[in-house]
Write a protein that holds these residues in place. Structure first.
Motif, PDB file in Angstrom:
ATOM      1  N   GLY A  63      13.363  -3.328  10.283  1.00  0.00           N
ATOM      2  CA  GLY A  63      14.192  -3.925   9.691  1.00  0.00           C
ATOM      3  C   GLY A  63      14.964  -5.168  10.219  1.00  0.00           C
ATOM      4  O   GLY A  63      14.988  -6.356   9.809  1.00  0.00           O
ATOM      5  N   LEU A  64      15.147  -5.125  11.652  1.00  0.00           N
ATOM      6  CA  LEU A  64      15.695  -6.185  12.395  1.00  0.00           C
ATOM      7  C   LEU A  64      14.592  -7.483  12.342  1.00  0.00           C
ATOM      8  O   LEU A  64      14.770  -8.587  12.134  1.00  0.00           O
ATOM      9  CB  LEU A  64      16.102  -5.976  13.772  1.00  0.00           C
ATOM     10  N   SER A  65      13.348  -6.855  12.482  1.00  0.00           N
ATOM     11  CA  SER A  65      12.440  -8.061  12.659  1.00  0.00           C
ATOM     12  C   SER A  65      12.163  -8.760  11.632  1.00  0.00           C
ATOM     13  O   SER A  65      11.615  -9.633  11.545  1.00  0.00           O
ATOM     14  CB  SER A  65      11.064  -7.250  13.408  1.00  0.00           C
ATOM     15  N   VAL A  66      12.192  -7.908  10.385  1.00  0.00           N
ATOM     16  CA  VAL A  66      12.138  -8.799   9.011  1.00  0.00           C
ATOM     17  C   VAL A  66      13.013  -9.627   8.771  1.00  0.00           C
ATOM     18  O   VAL A  66      12.640 -10.934   8.418  1.00  0.00           O
ATOM     19  CB  VAL A  66      12.280  -7.460   7.678  1.00  0.00           C
ATOM     20  N   VAL A  67      14.342  -9.535   9.263  1.00  0.00           N
ATOM     21  CA  VAL A  67      15.337 -10.664   9.060  1.00  0.00           C
ATOM     22  C   VAL A  67      15.088 -11.723  10.093  1.00  0.00           C
ATOM     23  O   VAL A  67      14.934 -13.174   9.617  1.00  0.00           O
ATOM     24  CB  VAL A  67      16.707 -10.209   9.326  1.00  0.00           C
ATOM     25  N   LYS A  68      14.505 -11.595  11.272  1.00  0.00           N
ATOM     26  CA  LYS A  68      14.028 -12.420  12.157  1.00  0.00           C
ATOM     27  C   LYS A  68      13.061 -13.169  11.847  1.00  0.00           C
ATOM     28  O   LYS A  68      12.801 -14.544  11.956  1.00  0.00           O
ATOM     29  CB  LYS A  68      13.744 -11.876  13.473  1.00  0.00           C
ATOM     30  N   ARG A  69      12.013 -12.611  11.036  1.00  0.00           N
ATOM     31  CA  ARG A  69      10.874 -13.279  10.619  1.00  0.00           C
ATOM     32  C   ARG A  69      10.980 -14.188   9.705  1.00  0.00           C
ATOM     33  O   ARG A  69      10.154 -15.497   9.262  1.00  0.00           O
ATOM     34  CB  ARG A  69       9.747 -12.423  10.187  1.00  0.00           C
ATOM     35  N   LEU A  70      12.106 -14.143   8.586  1.00  0.00           N
ATOM     36  CA  LEU A  70      12.289 -14.648   7.430  1.00  0.00           C
ATOM     37  C   LEU A  70      12.998 -16.052   7.819  1.00  0.00           C
ATOM     38  O   LEU A  70      13.833 -16.276   8.584  1.00  0.00           O
ATOM     39  CB  LEU A  70      13.288 -14.276   6.314  1.00  0.00           C
ATOM     40  N   GLN A  71      12.577 -17.307   7.189  1.00  0.00           N
ATOM     41  CA  GLN A  71      13.099 -18.456   7.249  1.00  0.00           C
ATOM     42  C   GLN A  71      14.609 -18.332   7.007  1.00  0.00           C
ATOM     43  O   GLN A  71      15.099 -17.501   6.049  1.00  0.00           O
ATOM     44  CB  GLN A  71      12.454 -19.459   6.436  1.00  0.00           C
ATOM     45  N   ASN A  72      15.523 -18.959   7.615  1.00  0.00           N
ATOM     46  CA  ASN A  72      17.041 -18.817   7.187  1.00  0.00           C
ATOM     47  C   ASN A  72      17.295 -18.869   5.906  1.00  0.00           C
ATOM     48  O   ASN A  72      18.264 -18.189   5.278  1.00  0.00           O
ATOM     49  CB  ASN A  72      17.731 -20.241   7.963  1.00  0.00           C
ATOM     50  N   ASP A  73      16.808 -19.784   5.206  1.00  0.00           N
ATOM     51  CA  ASP A  73      17.431 -19.912   3.600  1.00  0.00           C
ATOM     52  C   ASP A  73      16.657 -19.023   2.780  1.00  0.00           C
ATOM     53  O   ASP A  73      17.072 -18.780   1.616  1.00  0.00           O
ATOM     54  CB  ASP A  73      16.947 -21.233   3.098  1.00  0.00           C
TER      55      ASP A  73
END
Length: 269
Positions: A63-73
């Motif tokens: 789950g943490l990696s999903v957030v990091k993989r997404l572009q900020n917007d």
């Protein structure tokens, strides 16, 4: 207001329970159910949900990696469903990231939905990713994590400059050639390299000035990509593009930066 939600869990039973409790609440439209981090990343980018209910601990891309993989917007409100230890929960709470402890309780679901709707109404979720990145940094400090130091060398004098990243009580010297893309998250930049995400306190503009301009191009106001890692270019609506990198990572190119990709395609033709 109905919340458009994506739910994510690698355990089918947990996903089913989460779905039933969200349906019972009646204020959420479930637009996708994902069983791993890869599916969650793609669904978030394609569907732009208001909120993601997501397990932290999943094999592969967690789950943490999903957030990091997404572009900020592209990062929606994140509500983690987790059995994580108390320290991590305290870190998320400090950075105003919501969480629901397993086993999932209906009352806690209802409170989280109310909290999400409140944040959406006052737009206080705009720095959501930077808050999560800060929480991840706190967890790393507590738990410790070993990051490999790359040792490849490439290109020009500028390209030979290594990116210095302070990780707790050690300093990682990251080779530019290993960086596939980067995105801004508040006062931090998430640097994606070697199937890892490194977090550096910097602005994207400052970091871009240290990189080889021949390979690193801005494709979005918060995103820089290393063109060496682009495997596919997919035209999208209204003059936008999607870039597909290794490991099926997909990045959106905004209209303001589409000429960068047009030149890239012309040079490769």
């Amino acid at each position: 207001m109905q919340l458009r939600a994506i739910i994510v869990d690698d355990e089918p039973l947990a996903l089913s329970i989460l779905r039933s409790k969200l349906i019972k609440n009646g204020q959420v439209d479930i637009i996708a159910a994902c069983k791993n981090g890869r599916e969650a990343t793609e669904a978030a980018l394609e569907m732009a949900p208001d909120v993601m209910f997501m397990d932290i601990q999943m094999p592969g891309i967690d789950g943490l990696s999903v957030v990091k993989r997404l572009q900020n917007d592209a990062v929606p409100l994140i509500i983690f469903t987790t059995a994580f230890d108390q320290y991590a929960i305290d870190a998320f709470d400090l950075y105003a990231v919501d969480y629901i402890l397993k086993p999932i309780d209906q009352e806690r679901i209802d409170r989280s939905i109310a909290r999400a709707k409140e944040r959406l109404s006052d737009q206080s979720h705009s720095s959501n990713k930077s808050g999560i990145v800060g929480a991840i940094g706190e967890i790393r400090k507590h738990h410790g994590r070993e990051d490999a130091v790359p040792d490849t060398i490439w290109g020009s004098q500028v390209a030979q400059r290594k990116i210095v990243i302070k990780e707790r009580d050690e300093i990682v010297l990251l080779e530019q050639a290993d960086i596939s893309w980067m995105d801004a998250a508040g006062d931090y930049v998430c640097i994606h390299a070697n199937n890892e995400t490194y977090i550096k306190r910097s602005t994207l503009k400052e970091l871009l000035s240290q990189l080889d301009p021949e390979h690193f191009k801005r494709v979005h106001r918060s995103t820089v990509v290393n063109l060496k890692y682009v495997e596919k270019v997919i035209p999208h609506t209204k003059g936008e593009y999607f870039l597909v990198l290794h490991a099926d990572q997909k990045l959106k190119v905004s209209r303001n930066y589409r000429d960068v990709i047009k030149r890239f395609l012309e040079q490769g033709a």
